[in-house]
Design a protein around this motif. Structure first.
Motif, PDB file in Angstrom:
ATOM      1  N   ILE A 101       1.096  -0.543  -0.372  1.00 50.12           N
ATOM      2  CA  ILE A 101      -0.095   0.150  -0.390  1.00 50.12           C
ATOM      3  C   ILE A 101       0.792   0.921   0.124  1.00 50.12           C
ATOM      4  CG2 ILE A 101      -1.598   1.179   1.249  1.00 50.12           C
ATOM      5  CD1 ILE A 101      -2.463  -1.376   2.332  1.00 50.12           C
ATOM      6  N   PRO A 102       1.187   1.842  -1.208  1.00 55.58           N
ATOM      7  CA  PRO A 102       1.802   2.839  -1.119  1.00 55.58           C
ATOM      8  C   PRO A 102       0.601   4.037  -0.262  1.00 55.58           C
ATOM      9  CG  PRO A 102       0.929   2.440  -3.405  1.00 55.58           C
ATOM     10  CD  PRO A 102       0.305   1.565  -2.057  1.00 55.58           C
ATOM     11  N   GLU A 103       1.369   4.963   0.900  1.00 55.63           N
ATOM     12  CA  GLU A 103       1.011   5.550   1.536  1.00 55.63           C
ATOM     13  C   GLU A 103       1.781   7.367   1.301  1.00 55.63           C
ATOM     14  OE1 GLU A 103      -0.700   3.764   5.897  1.00 55.63           O
ATOM     15  OE2 GLU A 103       1.003   4.882   5.764  1.00 55.63           O
ATOM     16  N   PRO A 104       0.479   8.509   1.304  1.00 53.01           N
ATOM     17  CA  PRO A 104      -0.414   8.789   2.219  1.00 53.01           C
ATOM     18  C   PRO A 104      -1.068   8.326   1.093  1.00 53.01           C
ATOM     19  CG  PRO A 104       1.192  10.586   2.139  1.00 53.01           C
ATOM     20  CD  PRO A 104       1.703   9.413   1.108  1.00 53.01           C
ATOM     21  N   CYS A 105      -2.649   8.188   1.966  1.00 49.00           N
ATOM     22  CA  CYS A 105      -3.671   6.888   1.033  1.00 49.00           C
ATOM     23  C   CYS A 105      -4.920   7.210   1.868  1.00 49.00           C
ATOM     24  CB  CYS A 105      -3.244   5.543   0.681  1.00 49.00           C
ATOM     25  SG  CYS A 105      -3.045   5.006   2.332  1.00 49.00           S
ATOM     26  N   TYR A 106      -5.861   6.541   1.170  1.00 50.88           N
ATOM     27  CA  TYR A 106      -7.119   6.210   1.755  1.00 50.88           C
ATOM     28  C   TYR A 106      -7.446   5.604   2.974  1.00 50.88           C
ATOM     29  CZ  TYR A 106     -12.227   5.391   1.165  1.00 50.88           C
ATOM     30  OH  TYR A 106     -13.594   5.178   1.473  1.00 50.88           O
ATOM     31  N   VAL A 107      -8.099   5.924   4.099  1.00 49.60           N
ATOM     32  CA  VAL A 107      -7.889   5.304   4.900  1.00 49.60           C
ATOM     33  C   VAL A 107      -8.668   4.280   4.996  1.00 49.60           C
ATOM     34  CG1 VAL A 107      -8.447   7.411   5.693  1.00 49.60           C
ATOM     35  CG2 VAL A 107     -10.024   6.518   5.465  1.00 49.60           C
ATOM     36  N   SER A 108      -9.069   3.529   4.409  1.00 48.07           N
ATOM     37  CA  SER A 108      -9.589   2.562   4.904  1.00 48.07           C
ATOM     38  C   SER A 108      -8.783   1.096   3.839  1.00 48.07           C
ATOM     39  CB  SER A 108     -11.017   2.282   3.319  1.00 48.07           C
ATOM     40  OG  SER A 108     -11.803   3.366   3.818  1.00 48.07           O
ATOM     41  N   TYR A 109      -7.735   1.341   2.800  1.00 48.06           N
ATOM     42  CA  TYR A 109      -7.157   0.662   2.665  1.00 48.06           C
ATOM     43  C   TYR A 109      -6.426  -0.445   3.198  1.00 48.06           C
ATOM     44  CZ  TYR A 109      -7.268   2.851  -1.198  1.00 48.06           C
ATOM     45  OH  TYR A 109      -7.605   3.832  -2.450  1.00 48.06           O
ATOM     46  N   LEU A 110      -5.926   0.225   4.677  1.00 49.70           N
ATOM     47  CA  LEU A 110      -4.843  -1.034   5.165  1.00 49.70           C
ATOM     48  C   LEU A 110      -5.580  -1.763   6.374  1.00 49.70           C
ATOM     49  CD1 LEU A 110      -1.978   0.216   6.995  1.00 49.70           C
ATOM     50  CD2 LEU A 110      -3.263  -0.548   8.352  1.00 49.70           C
ATOM     51  N   PRO A 111      -7.032  -0.785   7.066  1.00 48.68           N
ATOM     52  CA  PRO A 111      -8.496  -1.561   7.459  1.00 48.68           C
ATOM     53  C   PRO A 111      -8.335  -2.780   7.080  1.00 48.68           C
ATOM     54  CG  PRO A 111      -8.185   0.581   8.008  1.00 48.68           C
ATOM     55  CD  PRO A 111      -7.516   0.531   7.085  1.00 48.68           C
ATOM     56  N   CYS A 112      -8.794  -2.541   5.571  1.00 47.44           N
ATOM     57  CA  CYS A 112      -9.608  -3.597   4.896  1.00 47.44           C
ATOM     58  C   CYS A 112      -8.697  -4.660   4.908  1.00 47.44           C
ATOM     59  CB  CYS A 112      -9.390  -3.202   3.227  1.00 47.44           C
ATOM     60  SG  CYS A 112     -11.863  -2.351   3.690  1.00 47.44           S
ATOM     61  N   VAL A 113      -7.261  -4.781   4.587  1.00 45.65           N
ATOM     62  CA  VAL A 113      -6.120  -5.440   4.230  1.00 45.65           C
ATOM     63  C   VAL A 113      -6.408  -6.708   5.953  1.00 45.65           C
ATOM     64  CG1 VAL A 113      -3.559  -6.207   4.115  1.00 45.65           C
ATOM     65  CG2 VAL A 113      -4.686  -4.708   2.818  1.00 45.65           C
ATOM     66  N   GLN A 114      -6.473  -5.903   6.480  1.00 44.71           N
ATOM     67  CA  GLN A 114      -5.819  -6.792   8.400  1.00 44.71           C
ATOM     68  C   GLN A 114      -7.358  -6.973   8.304  1.00 44.71           C
ATOM     69  OE1 GLN A 114      -6.327  -3.105  10.199  1.00 44.71           O
ATOM     70  NE2 GLN A 114      -3.164  -3.179  10.730  1.00 44.71           N
ATOM     71  N   LEU A 115      -9.026  -6.465   7.950  1.00 48.31           N
ATOM     72  CA  LEU A 115      -9.946  -8.009   7.590  1.00 48.31           C
ATOM     73  C   LEU A 115     -10.043  -9.077   6.831  1.00 48.31           C
ATOM     74  CD1 LEU A 115     -12.619  -4.972   7.819  1.00 48.31           C
ATOM     75  CD2 LEU A 115     -12.514  -6.032   9.955  1.00 48.31           C
ATOM     76  N   ALA A 116      -8.573  -9.511   5.813  1.00 46.00           N
ATOM     77  CA  ALA A 116      -9.278 -10.197   4.957  1.00 46.00           C
ATOM     78  C   ALA A 116      -7.667 -11.029   5.426  1.00 46.00           C
ATOM     79  CB  ALA A 116      -8.965  -9.293   3.740  1.00 46.00           C
ATOM     80  N   TYR A 117      -7.167 -10.368   6.962  1.00 44.36           N
ATOM     81  CA  TYR A 117      -5.870 -11.285   7.605  1.00 44.36           C
ATOM     82  C   TYR A 117      -4.708 -11.465   6.642  1.00 44.36           C
ATOM     83  CZ  TYR A 117      -9.999 -12.634  10.260  1.00 44.36           C
ATOM     84  OH  TYR A 117     -10.558 -12.449  11.997  1.00 44.36           O
ATOM     85  N   GLY A 118      -4.671 -10.522   6.053  1.00 36.63           N
ATOM     86  CA  GLY A 118      -3.267 -10.254   4.919  1.00 36.63           C
ATOM     87  C   GLY A 118      -2.251  -9.064   5.859  1.00 36.63           C
ATOM     88  N   VAL A 119      -1.579  -9.329   5.697  1.00 34.75           N
ATOM     89  CA  VAL A 119      -0.391  -8.244   5.794  1.00 34.75           C
ATOM     90  C   VAL A 119      -0.102  -7.244   4.586  1.00 34.75           C
ATOM     91  CG1 VAL A 119       2.185  -8.523   6.854  1.00 34.75           C
ATOM     92  CG2 VAL A 119       0.681 -10.712   6.673  1.00 34.75           C
ATOM     93  N   PRO A 120      -0.358  -5.792   5.331  1.00 38.75           N
ATOM     94  CA  PRO A 120      -0.277  -5.094   4.429  1.00 38.75           C
ATOM     95  C   PRO A 120       1.285  -3.912   4.818  1.00 38.75           C
ATOM     96  CG  PRO A 120      -1.448  -3.740   7.284  1.00 38.75           C
ATOM     97  CD  PRO A 120      -1.383  -5.775   6.582  1.00 38.75           C
ATOM     98  N   VAL A 121       1.720  -4.150   3.451  1.00 38.34           N
ATOM     99  CA  VAL A 121       3.350  -3.194   3.988  1.00 38.34           C
ATOM    100  C   VAL A 121       2.916  -2.052   3.087  1.00 38.34           C
ATOM    101  CG1 VAL A 121       5.376  -3.937   2.581  1.00 38.34           C
ATOM    102  CG2 VAL A 121       4.184  -5.987   3.226  1.00 38.34           C
TER     103      VAL A 121
END
Length: 391
Positions: free
Chosen positions: A118-138
């Motif tokens: 996830i390139p940041e700064p970015c829209y606030v939903s990406y990182l939480p949605c990755v977490q909810l999918a049990y993925g690992v945000p980088v």
């Protein structure tokens, strides 16, 4: 009693945008430049079609994937606007806003432990949605010196053997940055070589001020590994209608549709009929709104230049991302004090990732009159800070 809550959810941070919005809603004479919502009414012909659909009793469920006519018009629209071609029968999913499409795409594509860049700064939903999918945000910290574009070097440095998906959020919220064709060609080459899939959030595609928006799905080898997210909230001023869509390979869209089927059933019927009219007959309405945004954009760029505040020129979306590091305040401190002293609400850059520290997001989805009043107050605040510094 056992804890009834999910650890994943309780550890998620609430949106940093809403904090200031909630304060300003109770503050008399305050001006908010914080929320990314068009100030235009939905064009009348779109509203009229929604009303007409209700009058005709079109109030039943549509198919899970969306109204046939709407899916057909989405494909025609993407073909004529962005030169990307999809089959309306099995490569389109109509969703409740672009946010649902992002969530469904991640849940359909990511296995527990797989990494999502996830390139940041970015829209606030990406990182939480990755977490909810049990993925690992980088996360990748995009640099102001590169106009907040994603570079091939940054992407390569973030890739590991667990990397599955790259989120590509351009035109970008909050920076206003864009990716041009030459930028995307380099990113696409890496994605093909490393076998990485892309979720390309193009909700601001119509709000491009430096020529036609280019989708990474146009690049060789990318259509079959890209989910394109788009919708009606920004370009057509349809935020409250809650309608978005995803297009991509049938294999992925089918699984997204399954998630959508169980979680949502279908997008609002009235909104879908209205969106058909938007895609068929509202190019001129969009053009006029984009022209107004561009006027406001140029005004803000010049205003910050006159105040001697460093700010690169954004060419997409309806945000500007000034650098306020020289004032010695954190983004949160600056935004809070600006709101309390001058009654102007902006969003701290840190709401969009830690690398947003030292920046503010200012939306120009507001009238020029409001922007001028707000910038006058902003200038007063800057003068106050400079006087305080010199005392």
């Amino acid at each position: 009693m056992r804890n009834p809550l999910s650890n994943v959810v309780t550890e998620m941070k609430p949106s940093g945008i809403r904090k200031f919005f909630d304060i300003v809603s109770e503050m008399k004479d305050a001006i908010s430049l914080g929320v990314g919502e068009p100030d235009f009414d939905t064009p009348w012909r779109i509203r009229e079609e929604g009303i007409y659909s209700l009058e005709r009793g079109k109030t039943f469920y549509t198919s899970n994937a969306g109204l046939f006519e709407l899916k057909e018009e989405i494909c025609k629209y993407l073909s004529r606007k962005y030169n990307i071609h999809y089959n309306h029968k099995n490569e389109v999913l109509v969703t409740v806003g672009g946010s649902e499409a992002i969530d469904a795409a991640l849940r359909a594509m990511v296995n527990p432990g797989e990494e999502v860049i996830i390139p940041e700064p970015c829209y606030v939903s990406y990182l939480p949605c990755v977490q909810l999918a049990y993925g690992v945000p980088v996360t990748i910290e995009l640099q102001e010196k590169n106009q907040f574009r994603l570079t091939p070097e940054e992407l390569l440095n973030a890739i590991t053997d667990k990397t599955k998906v790259l989120v590509l959020p351009f035109p970008n919220n909050p920076t206003g940055a864009i990716m041009e064709r030459s930028d995307l060609e380099k990113i696409a080459k890496i994605c093909v070589e490393k076998d990485i899939f892309v979720i390309s959030d193009e909700i601001y595609s119509e709000l491009s001020y430096n020529g036609r928006h280019v989708s990474i799905a146009e690049m060789p080898g990318m259509k079959e590994r890209t989910i394109v997210i788009n919708g009606f909230s920004k370009a057509f001023a349809m935020t409250g209608w809650r309608l978005g869509y995803a297009v991509g390979p049938e294999l992925i869209i089918a699984q997204m549709t399954k998630i959508h089927q169980f979680a949502i059933m279908c997008a609002p019927t009235t909104s879908q009929y209205a969106a058909v009219e938007a895609l068929r007959n509202c190019d001129e309405d969009v053009r006029q709104m984009v022209e107004a945004y561009n006027q406001r954009r140029r005004y803000l760029v010049n205003a910050f230049k006159e105040m001697n505040i460093e700010c690169f020129e954004p060419f997409g979306a309806f945000y500007i991302f000034p650098n306020i590091k020289k004032f010695g305040l954190s983004s949160e401190e600056f935004a809070t004090e600006l709101l309390m002293r001058e009654k102007v609400a902006v969003v701290p850059g840190t709401a969009f990732g830690d690398c947003g520290e030292g920046f503010l997001r200012i939306s120009y989805a507001y009238s020029l009159e409001n922007l001028k009043e707000a910038l006058g107050r902003f200038k007063n605040f800057i003068e106050y800070l400079e006087t305080k510094k010199n005392d």
